[in-house]
Every structure is written in structure tokens, then in C-alpha cells.
Design a protein around this motif. Structure first.
Motif, PDB file in Angstrom:
ATOM      1  N   LYS A 224       0.987  -1.256  -0.027  1.00  0.00           N
ATOM      2  CA  LYS A 224       0.127  -0.050   0.008  1.00  0.00           C
ATOM      3  C   LYS A 224       0.832   1.419  -0.137  1.00  0.00           C
ATOM      4  CE  LYS A 224      -3.401   2.296   3.123  1.00  0.00           C
ATOM      5  NZ  LYS A 224      -4.509   2.329   2.044  1.00  0.00           N
ATOM      6  N   MET A 225       1.953   1.267   0.782  1.00  0.00           N
ATOM      7  CA  MET A 225       2.578   2.377   0.907  1.00  0.00           C
ATOM      8  C   MET A 225       3.624   2.543  -0.382  1.00  0.00           C
ATOM      9  SD  MET A 225       4.167   1.710   4.605  1.00  0.00           S
ATOM     10  CE  MET A 225       5.306   3.056   4.896  1.00  0.00           C
ATOM     11  N   LEU A 226       4.128   1.545  -0.960  1.00  0.00           N
ATOM     12  CA  LEU A 226       4.953   1.468  -2.194  1.00  0.00           C
ATOM     13  C   LEU A 226       4.026   2.155  -3.331  1.00  0.00           C
ATOM     14  CD1 LEU A 226       6.827  -1.799  -1.794  1.00  0.00           C
ATOM     15  CD2 LEU A 226       7.891   0.451  -2.092  1.00  0.00           C
ATOM     16  N   THR A 227       2.974   1.670  -3.472  1.00  0.00           N
ATOM     17  CA  THR A 227       1.959   1.973  -4.410  1.00  0.00           C
ATOM     18  C   THR A 227       1.300   3.172  -4.444  1.00  0.00           C
ATOM     19  OG1 THR A 227       0.073   0.892  -3.565  1.00  0.00           O
ATOM     20  CG2 THR A 227       1.673  -0.268  -5.114  1.00  0.00           C
ATOM     21  N   GLU A 228       1.188   4.088  -3.235  1.00  0.00           N
ATOM     22  CA  GLU A 228       0.387   5.209  -2.997  1.00  0.00           C
ATOM     23  C   GLU A 228       1.227   6.387  -3.029  1.00  0.00           C
ATOM     24  OE1 GLU A 228      -1.968   4.967   0.568  1.00  0.00           O
ATOM     25  OE2 GLU A 228      -3.349   3.815  -0.530  1.00  0.00           O
TER      26      GLU A 228
ATOM     27  N   HIS B 230       9.919   6.308 -11.370  1.00  0.00           N
ATOM     28  CA  HIS B 230      10.849   5.258 -11.677  1.00  0.00           C
ATOM     29  C   HIS B 230      10.182   3.972 -12.608  1.00  0.00           C
ATOM     30  CE1 HIS B 230      13.597   7.099  -8.978  1.00  0.00           C
ATOM     31  NE2 HIS B 230      12.703   7.311  -8.149  1.00  0.00           N
ATOM     32  N   ASP B 231      11.101   3.404 -13.648  1.00  0.00           N
ATOM     33  CA  ASP B 231      10.770   2.579 -13.983  1.00  0.00           C
ATOM     34  C   ASP B 231      10.652   1.224 -13.482  1.00  0.00           C
ATOM     35  OD1 ASP B 231      10.385   0.593 -16.398  1.00  0.00           O
ATOM     36  OD2 ASP B 231      12.444   0.678 -17.182  1.00  0.00           O
ATOM     37  N   HIS B 232       9.266   0.517 -13.344  1.00  0.00           N
ATOM     38  CA  HIS B 232       9.234  -0.673 -12.516  1.00  0.00           C
ATOM     39  C   HIS B 232       8.906  -1.622 -13.598  1.00  0.00           C
ATOM     40  CE1 HIS B 232       5.005   0.343 -12.389  1.00  0.00           C
ATOM     41  NE2 HIS B 232       5.277   1.577 -11.734  1.00  0.00           N
ATOM     42  N   SER B 233       8.831  -1.667 -14.786  1.00  0.00           N
ATOM     43  CA  SER B 233       8.423  -2.441 -15.691  1.00  0.00           C
ATOM     44  C   SER B 233       9.051  -4.082 -15.769  1.00  0.00           C
ATOM     45  CB  SER B 233       8.606  -2.162 -17.168  1.00  0.00           C
ATOM     46  OG  SER B 233       9.936  -1.822 -17.415  1.00  0.00           O
ATOM     47  N   SER B 234      10.439  -3.933 -14.937  1.00  0.00           N
ATOM     48  CA  SER B 234      11.038  -5.242 -14.681  1.00  0.00           C
ATOM     49  C   SER B 234      10.484  -6.456 -13.690  1.00  0.00           C
ATOM     50  CB  SER B 234      12.794  -4.991 -14.336  1.00  0.00           C
ATOM     51  OG  SER B 234      12.340  -4.142 -13.159  1.00  0.00           O
ATOM     52  N   LEU B 235       9.411  -5.708 -13.019  1.00  0.00           N
ATOM     53  CA  LEU B 235       8.676  -6.487 -12.010  1.00  0.00           C
ATOM     54  C   LEU B 235       7.862  -7.452 -12.412  1.00  0.00           C
ATOM     55  CD1 LEU B 235       7.811  -3.812  -9.307  1.00  0.00           C
ATOM     56  CD2 LEU B 235       9.262  -5.645  -9.061  1.00  0.00           C
TER      57      LEU B 235
ATOM     58  N   GLN C  35      -5.724  -3.603  -2.936  1.00  0.00           N
ATOM     59  CA  GLN C  35      -5.457  -4.544  -4.042  1.00  0.00           C
ATOM     60  C   GLN C  35      -5.890  -3.970  -5.338  1.00  0.00           C
ATOM     61  OE1 GLN C  35      -7.685  -8.240  -4.831  1.00  0.00           O
ATOM     62  NE2 GLN C  35      -6.288  -9.268  -3.327  1.00  0.00           N
ATOM     63  N   LYS C  36      -6.856  -3.288  -5.417  1.00  0.00           N
ATOM     64  CA  LYS C  36      -7.196  -2.528  -6.651  1.00  0.00           C
ATOM     65  C   LYS C  36      -6.119  -1.432  -7.107  1.00  0.00           C
ATOM     66  CE  LYS C  36     -12.347  -3.469  -6.883  1.00  0.00           C
ATOM     67  NZ  LYS C  36     -13.494  -2.926  -6.562  1.00  0.00           N
TER      68      LYS C  36
ATOM     69  N   ARG D 223      -3.862  -1.280 -10.455  1.00  0.00           N
ATOM     70  CA  ARG D 223      -3.909  -0.033 -11.346  1.00  0.00           C
ATOM     71  C   ARG D 223      -2.329   0.294 -11.586  1.00  0.00           C
ATOM     72  NH1 ARG D 223      -9.047   0.832  -9.118  1.00  0.00           N
ATOM     73  NH2 ARG D 223      -8.218   2.073  -7.360  1.00  0.00           N
ATOM     74  N   LYS D 224      -1.604   0.443 -10.520  1.00  0.00           N
ATOM     75  CA  LYS D 224      -0.374   0.993 -10.603  1.00  0.00           C
ATOM     76  C   LYS D 224       0.679   0.346 -11.270  1.00  0.00           C
ATOM     77  CE  LYS D 224      -0.660   5.306  -8.744  1.00  0.00           C
ATOM     78  NZ  LYS D 224      -0.272   6.225  -9.643  1.00  0.00           N
TER      79      LYS D 224
END
Length: 545
Positions: free
Chosen positions: A279-283, A290-295, A310-311, A315-316
């Protein structure tokens, strides 16, 4: 604790259940990926070969000090390369790794040292009071090693240098030989040492790679955002088994901006955390910077994730969420909800609220109070059997008696399965309260409250009440800039849950107390309510603080 198998019919003699020493994961990575980076911490990096040599040297140093198979090694440290290495040092010697949560108090760590029977302590130089406390109560403690210069022990890196080049053959181990004392969080009393074994953990690592992050190889990278002493340590052991590099945050403070920057810099493909951290990371605004397409996999556990959170994460980040359900005693190995089943939309066929289906090789059964299996949709205690179940609690026969029934481990969690075998957790048995003769499971009401646009976090617990026996008390944290009163929230909630499930009081706080692993614990919330004078309810209350 070593056992031998029973002779089957036909007169075949029992044989030793010899298994791979878990430190072989590191040896294998060093052989196959010798000059590739295995560990990153700030600007420092270590290749697999360097890590293996350091582990050999430290194992030789401990062996020279009398550490042998079965000895317990207490480790009090923030995340660092030495903590990472110490796991494999202990495994290589056949000793038992006993890591603490570094945020625990000296008294709490002293209890772990005494309860485990530790003979050696490895301690970060920042914690001299912890060493002093352990020395007072642990009669078997004979050696203290300091991570960094200190007045209380020999320096870890000095020993590594002194014993450089000395190779150690991994100790021979059987399936049930202990490798790790995984202390429970102690939410229902004193922490207990769950005994994890070499054979059990080999299954767990294989299962993690199979069910949680399939396709993980030496080309992957994993970011650590939690202390390596517990679930994150199991996750990192899995990374070593696959030859994937581990990336540590530069300090013990959780820096969200740095976390996303490291994801981009090292092309991080997976991480393990808890729902509140997701929650903290995505808010945080940095998620978009930052590019997080590798995840590919963000694995969360420790508690179910609220649907609204979760939703937002989906979305993020897209479909990268992996949920698993599992206690330390089952090494996180009960159910899995893979990315494909994390749907953004609520609709036909979507299993909203489930924590997934049984992990490969594991079996879940919902049982009533007599230990009988109940049918689909019926609530009971979640029980589990399979190779991931721990060997039992160390030196605690009473706890073992309570936790096992007819070979099933009793999780203490309540839930039900549907016709398709998906598990839904209602809550901890200890979280349930009875109001006016009706069972109330706070989780359901918490999910409803989180749909309110002003609410960021929520915890509901049962408290004594003269009229109803018990009633619910809710503690909320609001989103930045939001305003909400107790009566406004209760009015909004009135038609969304049955009246007996409505909390009697609502308190608005700036933050909720959390454990050292980022989880909201009802025990800590209750203690804070009492400290603030909010309990008992029959005295003047404070709506907010």
C-alpha cells in the motif's frame, strides 16, 4: 531432534534420512555463477564466489571457537551482508540460525537467547545493551562476535580476514536436523521457537520457486524491504537457490523513494513484503517516477490484502501481485493466489477475498472444534498438513500438544473453502468476538470501512461491554487531507453490515501501531487504546488523538 524412518512391512531396516545441507545452495551458486553479483548493498557488491569464500572463513572461525552441529547462534542485526551470510555460516556448520527482529528490546532478545539455549551471539555494534542483556540470562553463551567495531566482541570482518582461504565441508544433515529457530511474533504470549529443518526447508524453497515465482533464474534480482530475520529471509534463501541476486536497502529505514530507484537501477523482478508495505509503495508519488516494468512478482503475505488496496496496486503495477497464506510454523506454505487470479474488476467468476488455493504438496482442511472436517462454505479452523509443516516448537511440549491434532497443524485462523477449493480467511480465532450471542469476524466490517473514500487504514477489535458481552471498537487512519467524524462513518456504514457487526465506537488516529515487519497487530492496537484512555468504554472516551 534427528529421527529415522520406521521400517516398513517386509523387514527393511531403518535408514538415515540424509538430505542436502542448505548451505549447498550458496556453494552451487558460486560454482555456476562465480563472477556474477549475488548481493548488493548500497554501492557495495559481492559476487557469488566472494560470498562463498566469506561464509567459509566465518564458518572456520566459529568452528575454531568450538561451534559444532546443533549449537544455536543468536543473531541481532539490521539487514547487512553479514546478516545475509550468517544464515549460510550456521547451515554450513550444521548449527541452528536464531535471528531476531533487530527492533526488539534488549529484554525481548535476552528471552530469545535464553529460550533457544544460544551458545554464540553475532550482534551488530549498534546494540551493546542487547549483548549485556543476553549475557545476564543465557548461561550457555560463550562467544560474542560484533558486526563492526565494538567493545563487546571480536569483529566479524576481522575474523573473516583471519580465516580467509580455509574451506569448510558442509556438515552432514538428516531431514529433521534443525537449521533455523523461527520465533513467532508472540501476539498471544511469549514468542515460541518454531523448529525449521534442512529437509523441510528444501521442500519450501522448491515450492516457492514452483508456486510463487516460477521461471526465476540467475538473471533475476530481488529487492529486500523487510528484515531478513523472518519471511524475507526465507524469500532470500529461495533467491540464492535460483542464483538470483539480492538487493538490500542502504539503511534500516524504509525509504520508498530509494526502493523504487533500486527497482529501476537493478531491474528488480521480485520482492517479498506485507500488504501495508505494498500500500505504501503504490501510494507514494515515486512509484510513477521510476521504471518498474521489470517487476514480475510482488509477493505479499502476513495478512490478507484489503480489496481496495489490492485494486489500487493492480492499477499502478499491473498483474504482478502474488498472495500467499502461511504462518512461520508452515514457513509461508499453505495457499497461493497467483498474478492471473488478481483481477481488477469485480465480476462473475472473480474470487474476491480469497487467499488462493493449496500449495503444491500441501493439504488444507477446515475443521470444527472436534477436529471433524466441515463442508464448503462452513467456517472452522484452518488446519494443514504436508512437508512444509515445521518439526514442532523447541522445548515446548505444551504448545506442541495444542498445535497438532491427529497429524494436522492447527493454524488458529478461521476460514472456509468454496466448492472450487479456494480458501477465504475470516480472521484469527482470537480476533472473533461475540456480541449479543452472535459471532462477529472483524475482517468483514474492516473491508466495508475501507471502501469509504476518506479511510486509509482500519483495525476493529472486540472489547467487553456490560449489555452485549462484547462490542466492536474501530480505529481508523484517514487519507491525507481527509476529514471524517465518528458519527459520519457509523451512519455511512449502517446499511452496509448487520447492526450487530457495527462498531460501537470509532477512534481517528494519525497512525496505527505496527509490528517490526509492518503488520497491524490487534494486540498493539488494544494496548494503545488502553494507553490513550479509550478503554474501558464505560469511562469518558477520546474520539481522536
Amino acid at each position: 531432534m534427528t529421527t529415522t524412518c520406521q521400517a516398513p512391512k517386509g523387514g527393511v531396516a531403518p535408514v538415515s534420512k540424509r538430505v542436502m545441507n542448505l548451505s549447498h545452495f550458496m556453494r552451487k551458486a558460486a560454482r555456476r555463477h562465480r563472477d556474477q553479483i549475488g548481493l548488493v548493498w548500497g554501492e557495495k557488491t559481492w559476487t557469488w564466489a566472494e560470498l562463498d569464500r566469506r561464509i567459509d572463513a566465518m564458518a572456520a572461525a566459529l568452528a575454531a571457537r568450538g561451534v559444532t552441529k546443533g549449537d544455536r547462534v543468536l543473531v541481532q542485526s539490521k539487514n547487512c551482508n553479514q546478516l545475509f551470510e550468517s544464515m549460510f555460516v550456521c547451515f554450513r556448520l550444521g548449527a541452528v540460525w536464531v535471528p531476531t527482529n533487530f527492533r526488539q528490546t534488549p529484554g525481548e532478545v535476552a528471552y530469545l537467547g535464553h529460550a533457544s539455549g544460544a551458545s554464540v551471539m553475532i550482534c551488530h555494534s549498534d546494540f551493546p545493551d542487547h549483548v549485556a542483556a543476553v549475557r545476564e540470562v543465557a548461561p550457555d553463551l560463550r562467544e560474542v562476535i560484533s558486526i563492526g567495531a565494538s567493545s563487546f566482541g571480536t569483529d566479524y570482518d576481522t575474523l573473516v580476514a583471519d580465516y580467509a582461504g580455509q574451506a569448510i565441508l558442509p556438515a552432514s544433515v538428516d531431514y529433521d536436523d534443525p537449521c533455523w529457530f523461527f520465533f513467532t511474533s508472540g501476539t498471544t504470549g511469549r514468542p515460541k521457537a518454531a523448529v525449521l529443518t534442512h529437509g523441510q526447508m528444501a521442500f519450501v524453497v522448491t515450492n516457492h520457486l514452483c508456486d510463487l515465482m516460477p521461471g526465476t533464474t540467475h538473471q533475476d534480482a530481488s529487492l529486500v524491504v523487510a528484515p531478513l530475520s523472518h519471511g524475507a529471509g526465507i524469500h532470500q534463501l529461495t533467491q540464492v537457490a535460483a542464483g538470483a541476486k539480492t538487493v538490500l536497502l542502504t539503511s534500516d529505514r524504509f525509504d520508498i523513494e530509494e526502493a523504487w530507484a533500486l527497482v529501476a537501477r537493478w531491474r528488480v523482478t521480485n520482492m517479498f513484503t506485507v500488504p501495508t508495505i505494498v500500500k505504501m509503495l503504490t501510494e507514494h508519488p515515486s512509484v510513477d517516477q521510476h521504471d518498474h516494468s521489470s517487476l514480475r512478482y510482488i509477493i505479499y503475505a502476513g495478512a490478507p490484502m484489503y480489496r481496495e488496496d489490492q485494486k489500487h496496486a493492480l492499477r499502478k503495477l499491473g498483474k504482478v501481485l502474488v498472495q500467499y497464506f502461511g504462518l512461520g510454523e508452515v514457513t509461508g506454505n499453505i495457499t497461493v493466489l497467483p498474478p492471473a487470479l488478481h483481477d481488477l474488476a469485480d465480476g462473475p467468476g472473480v474470487k474476491v477475498g480469497t487467499c488462493g488455493f493449496e500449495r503444491t504438496g500441501m493439504q488444507v482442511q477446515i475443521q470444527d472444534e472436534q477436529g471433524r472436517e466441515v463442508g464448503p462454505g462452513e467456517t472452522g479452523e484452518i488446519c494443514v498438513c504436508g512437508p512444509a509443516v515445521f518439526a514442532g516448537y523447541y522445548n515446548n511440549p505444551e504448545a506442541n500438544q495444542k498445535s497438532f491434532r491427529d497429524g494436522w497443524f492447527r493454524t488458529g485462523d478461521l476460514g472456509h473453502v468454496d466448492e472450487d477449493g479456494f480458501l477465504f480467511i475470516t480472521g484469527r480465532a482470537s480476533d472473533m468476538y461475540i456480541s449479543g450471542g452472535s459471532n462477529v469476524y472483524p475482517r468483514e466490517t474492516e473491508e466495508k470501512v475501507l471502501q469509504h473514500p476518506a479511510v486509509a487504514e482500519i483495525a476493529i477489535l472486540g472489547v467487553p461491554d456490560k449489555t452485549w458481552g462484547e462490542v466492536g471498537v474501530a480505529v481508523c487512519v484517514l487519507k491525507a487531507g481527509a476529514t471524517l467524524s465518528e458519527q459520519e462513518l457509523l451512519s455511512w456504514l449502517e446499511n452496509k453490515v448487520a447492526r450487530y457487526k457495527l462498531p460501537k465506537r470509532v477512534f481517528i488516529w494519525d497512525e496505527l501501531p505496527k509490528s517490526g515487519y509492518g503488520k497491524i497487530t490487534k494486540k498493539a492496537v488494544r494496548a494503545e487504546l488502553e494507553t490513550r484512555g479509550c478503554l474501558p468504554l464505560d469511562q469518558p472516551s477520546k474520539i481522536s488523538a
